[in-house]
Write a protein that holds these residues in place. Structure first.
Motif, mmCIF file in Angstrom:
data_model
loop_
_atom_site.group_PDB
_atom_site.id
_atom_site.type_symbol
_atom_site.label_atom_id
_atom_site.label_comp_id
_atom_site.label_asym_id
_atom_site.label_seq_id
_atom_site.Cartn_x
_atom_site.Cartn_y
_atom_site.Cartn_z
ATOM 1 N N LEU A 130 0.873 -1.172 0.000
ATOM 2 C CA LEU A 130 0.000 0.000 0.000
ATOM 3 C C LEU A 130 0.908 1.219 0.000
ATOM 4 O O LEU A 130 1.229 1.790 1.042
ATOM 5 N N GLY A 131 1.375 1.603 -1.183
ATOM 6 C CA GLY A 131 2.390 2.657 -1.264
ATOM 7 C C GLY A 131 3.691 2.141 -0.684
ATOM 8 O O GLY A 131 4.253 1.155 -1.145
ATOM 9 N N ASN A 132 4.186 2.795 0.373
ATOM 10 C CA ASN A 132 5.430 2.359 1.017
ATOM 11 C C ASN A 132 5.190 1.364 2.148
ATOM 12 O O ASN A 132 6.129 0.957 2.827
ATOM 13 N N VAL A 133 3.930 0.986 2.360
ATOM 14 C CA VAL A 133 3.593 0.026 3.416
ATOM 15 C C VAL A 133 3.629 -1.386 2.840
ATOM 16 O O VAL A 133 2.818 -1.746 1.978
ATOM 17 N N ILE A 134 4.564 -2.184 3.327
ATOM 18 C CA ILE A 134 4.653 -3.584 2.932
ATOM 19 C C ILE A 134 3.919 -4.413 3.987
ATOM 20 O O ILE A 134 4.152 -4.239 5.181
ATOM 21 N N TYR A 135 3.042 -5.277 3.543
ATOM 22 C CA TYR A 135 2.354 -6.146 4.495
ATOM 23 C C TYR A 135 2.308 -7.562 3.955
ATOM 24 O O TYR A 135 2.336 -7.792 2.746
ATOM 25 N N LEU A 136 2.246 -8.518 4.874
ATOM 26 C CA LEU A 136 2.122 -9.925 4.536
ATOM 27 C C LEU A 136 0.905 -10.481 5.255
ATOM 28 O O LEU A 136 0.768 -10.318 6.474
ATOM 29 N N MET A 137 0.033 -11.143 4.497
ATOM 30 C CA MET A 137 -1.166 -11.763 5.054
ATOM 31 C C MET A 137 -1.413 -13.069 4.300
ATOM 32 O O MET A 137 -2.376 -13.212 3.558
ATOM 33 N N PRO A 138 -0.523 -14.047 4.488
ATOM 34 C CA PRO A 138 -0.624 -15.282 3.708
ATOM 35 C C PRO A 138 -1.688 -16.224 4.250
ATOM 36 O O PRO A 138 -2.168 -16.069 5.376
ATOM 37 N N PRO A 139 -2.067 -17.232 3.466
ATOM 38 C CA PRO A 139 -2.996 -18.250 3.976
ATOM 39 C C PRO A 139 -2.326 -19.068 5.079
ATOM 40 O O PRO A 139 -1.097 -19.124 5.179
ATOM 41 N N TYR A 140 -3.149 -19.718 5.884
ATOM 42 C CA TYR A 140 -2.643 -20.376 7.084
ATOM 43 C C TYR A 140 -1.834 -21.630 6.790
ATOM 44 O O TYR A 140 -1.162 -22.160 7.683
ATOM 45 N N CYS A 141 -1.847 -22.110 5.556
ATOM 46 C CA CYS A 141 -1.082 -23.295 5.189
ATOM 47 C C CYS A 141 0.367 -22.970 4.821
ATOM 48 O O CYS A 141 1.153 -23.875 4.542
ATOM 49 N N VAL A 142 0.752 -21.702 4.815
ATOM 50 C CA VAL A 142 2.089 -21.307 4.393
ATOM 51 C C VAL A 142 3.134 -21.965 5.294
ATOM 52 O O VAL A 142 2.917 -22.169 6.494
ATOM 53 N N SER A 143 4.286 -22.307 4.720
ATOM 54 C CA SER A 143 5.324 -23.013 5.467
ATOM 55 C C SER A 143 6.345 -22.041 6.047
ATOM 56 O O SER A 143 6.428 -20.868 5.656
ATOM 57 N N GLU A 144 7.132 -22.552 6.966
ATOM 58 C CA GLU A 144 8.205 -21.741 7.550
ATOM 59 C C GLU A 144 9.192 -21.288 6.479
ATOM 60 O O GLU A 144 9.626 -20.129 6.462
ATOM 61 N N ALA A 145 9.553 -22.180 5.570
ATOM 62 C CA ALA A 145 10.488 -21.824 4.500
ATOM 63 C C ALA A 145 9.912 -20.733 3.602
ATOM 64 O O ALA A 145 10.650 -19.833 3.150
ATOM 65 N N GLU A 146 8.622 -20.796 3.348
ATOM 66 C CA GLU A 146 7.993 -19.771 2.505
ATOM 67 C C GLU A 146 7.961 -18.420 3.209
ATOM 68 O O GLU A 146 8.170 -17.381 2.573
ATOM 69 N N ILE A 147 7.710 -18.414 4.516
ATOM 70 C CA ILE A 147 7.753 -17.167 5.266
ATOM 71 C C ILE A 147 9.170 -16.586 5.247
ATOM 72 O O ILE A 147 9.366 -15.373 5.035
ATOM 73 N N ASP A 148 10.168 -17.436 5.436
ATOM 74 C CA ASP A 148 11.557 -16.963 5.389
ATOM 75 C C ASP A 148 11.878 -16.363 4.021
ATOM 76 O O ASP A 148 12.570 -15.336 3.920
ATOM 77 N N ARG A 149 11.369 -16.987 2.978
ATOM 78 C CA ARG A 149 11.593 -16.468 1.617
ATOM 79 C C ARG A 149 11.004 -15.072 1.462
ATOM 80 O O ARG A 149 11.621 -14.189 0.845
ATOM 81 N N LEU A 150 9.840 -14.836 2.031
ATOM 82 C CA LEU A 150 9.200 -13.521 1.935
ATOM 83 C C LEU A 150 10.015 -12.451 2.658
ATOM 84 O O LEU A 150 10.227 -11.352 2.125
ATOM 85 N N TYR A 151 10.484 -12.767 3.866
ATOM 86 C CA TYR A 151 11.245 -11.763 4.607
ATOM 87 C C TYR A 151 12.627 -11.532 4.000
ATOM 88 O O TYR A 151 13.147 -10.404 4.043
ATOM 89 N N ASP A 152 13.210 -12.566 3.413
ATOM 90 C CA ASP A 152 14.469 -12.358 2.678
ATOM 91 C C ASP A 152 14.241 -11.414 1.505
ATOM 92 O O ASP A 152 15.089 -10.544 1.209
ATOM 93 N N ALA A 153 13.112 -11.560 0.825
ATOM 94 C CA ALA A 153 12.811 -10.690 -0.313
ATOM 95 C C ALA A 153 12.594 -9.247 0.144
ATOM 96 O O ALA A 153 13.017 -8.299 -0.541
ATOM 97 N N ILE A 154 11.931 -9.053 1.286
ATOM 98 C CA ILE A 154 11.746 -7.696 1.815
ATOM 99 C C ILE A 154 13.091 -7.063 2.120
ATOM 100 O O ILE A 154 13.337 -5.882 1.803
ATOM 101 N N ASP A 155 13.984 -7.831 2.721
ATOM 102 C CA ASP A 155 15.330 -7.344 3.030
ATOM 103 C C ASP A 155 16.059 -6.941 1.749
ATOM 104 O O ASP A 155 16.662 -5.856 1.653
ATOM 105 N N GLU A 156 15.985 -7.791 0.744
ATOM 106 C CA GLU A 156 16.641 -7.506 -0.530
ATOM 107 C C GLU A 156 16.033 -6.289 -1.209
ATOM 108 O O GLU A 156 16.753 -5.434 -1.767
ATOM 109 N N ALA A 157 14.709 -6.169 -1.150
ATOM 110 C CA ALA A 157 14.039 -5.025 -1.782
ATOM 111 C C ALA A 157 14.511 -3.715 -1.157
ATOM 112 O O ALA A 157 14.772 -2.731 -1.864
ATOM 113 N N ALA A 158 14.627 -3.687 0.150
ATOM 114 C CA ALA A 158 15.078 -2.470 0.819
ATOM 115 C C ALA A 158 16.495 -2.132 0.433
ATOM 116 O O ALA A 158 16.843 -0.961 0.199
#
Length: 422
Positions: A386-414
């Motif tokens: 939402l503009g500069n607001v990054i948010y994550l709201m994944p489905p409840y079946c998401v795995s730990e590895a997938e969550i780690d992938r998302l936060y790694d991508a946020i780090d890289e994007a910044a």
């Protein structure tokens, strides 16, 4: 390539690339026509709860199609609607005893507004004002836009919108200003209802506040005879950590709106729940007191069957355990940015995680927003800041590895878009 005639929502076609076609969905993924598996980090606009194509819901839909298509709900009822209404009443805050169906979150809000105003009209009390919280978003139909934040989303439609009374968002350290403003508005004697998104203001920037604030607002409303309308369209079905966000505040609204996760995200359906008093105010031998609202697809039997199946999942599967696991994973992922100068206001409410990128501009039209979307898209991640607001709201079946992938991508994007901190 032939130009598509389709006009997509919230899309500036002069700036966006051609839309990729999704050919299948599975679990936490969308699969496009090139075979790419895109991790759905926002639950396809907050609707998918357990994961795409949950077999219990899909089987219920297939079975329903053997018996039903649409029927006129002003003339008949059906088992799925009856079972769903009873199931919703059982899991919803106490005192909610009646269910009115519609087909989207926006229409659920429209129904709620008409219920509130109809209640006072039919009981002979002159109350015609709605109080809302600044930065709120409740949908894109006319009534829902009227009670939402005014700005770029609805500037062109201002002549169609009705006036409401707004109270400040309860920012940390300034909650009393919100309470005082609400009490002052109620003292006019004209306020019919307070409409609010409990705990999290979604499209307004994932703004979050403490549950205790709702308890105080509820006390003020009760002292003035004002109705409470909880817009749980986004916050319901576990998003904030409990089935409904209102549970955390220990309040029972007079009216509650639900949609999105109501069917697990499989089909469009909405419900507006209300107390017996509101229903009874419309119950009369005088037909002028009828609740005059409907749509052609009210209580679609197939959608209702999907929602009944969703209730079965909640009662028979470890959904709360999956939510609790995701809450912990989101908290761990966010913690790496808690002191990171590239981000501000790192926050979480249940399964919802959000943080503001420290970009030169902020707000929905911040220049960094499209760049972030393109960055995530290239990495097969569905994230729509939402503009500069990054948010994550994944489905409840998401795995730990997938969550780690998302936060790694946020780090890289910044690192790429605003640079590493000194």
């Amino acid at each position: 390539m032939t130009r598509s005639p389709v006009w997509h929502p919230f899309t500036q076609h002069a700036l966006e690339p051609a839309m990729k076609k999704v050919v299948a969905t599975e679990g936490a993924y969308l699969i496009d026509d090139d075979g790419n598996r895109i991790l759905d980090a926002i639950s396809s606009w907050w609707v998918i709860t357990h994961g795409h194509r949950h077999p219990t819901i899909m089987n219920a839909i297939r079975t329903a199609t053997e018996y039903y298509d649409q029927i006129i709900f002003a003339e008949y009822t059906h088992a799925a609607a009856e079972d769903l209404a009873r199931g919703l009443i059982e899991v919803s805050p106490a005192a909610l005893e009646h269910v009115f169906y519609s087909d989207s979150g926006s229409t659920a809000v429209e129904v709620a507004l008409k219920m509130a105003l109809g209640f006072f009209h039919n009981t002979g009390l002159h109350r015609d004002r709605i109080v809302v919280m600044e930065h709120g978003y409740h949908g894109d139909t006319i009534g829902a836009m009227s009670v939402g934040e005014r700005g770029v989303f609805n500037a062109a439609y201002e002549p169609l919108l009705f006036g409401v009374d707004r109270i400040p968002f309860p920012a940390a350290g300034a909650q009393q200003n919100t309470l005082d403003a609400f009490d002052l508005a109620c003292r006019s004697g004209r306020v019919a209802a307070l409409l609010f998104e409990p705990l999290v203001l979604g499209a307004g920037g994932m703004k979050m506040f403490e549950p205790s604030l709702l308890g105080e607002l509820s006390k003020i409303a009760q002292s003035h005879g004002v109705l409470l309308i909880a817009d749980e369209v986004m916050t319901g079905w576990g998003r904030t950590g409990t089935l409904f966000a209102c549970e955390q505040a220990g309040i029972c609204p007079d009216i509650l709106c639900t949609s999105k996760g109501l069917t697990g995200g499989a089909l469009p359906l909405a419900a507006t729940l209300c107390t017996r008093e509101i229903f009874d105010a419309h119950l009369s031998t005088d037909r002028r007191k009828t609740f005059f609202h409907s749509s052609s697809y009210t209580a679609n039997p197939i959608a209702c069957a999907a929602a009944v199946a969703n209730l079965k999942i909640w009662s028979h599967e470890p959904v709360q355990a999956s939510i609790d696991r995701l809450v912990a994973l989101q908290g761990r992922g966010l913690s790496r940015f808690a002191q990171d100068p590239r981000f501000r206001n790192v926050r979480q409410s249940g399964t919802i995680a959000a943080l503001d990128m420290a970009a030169p501009t902020d707000g929905y039209l911040a220049d960094v927003g499209p760049r972030l979307r393109a960055f995530f898209r290239e990495r097969q991640l569905l994230v729509r800041p939402l503009g500069n607001v990054i948010y994550l709201m994944p489905p409840y079946c998401v795995s730990e590895a997938e969550i780690d992938r998302l936060y790694d991508a946020i780090d890289e994007a910044a690192s790429i878009l605003i640079g590493n901190p000194a």
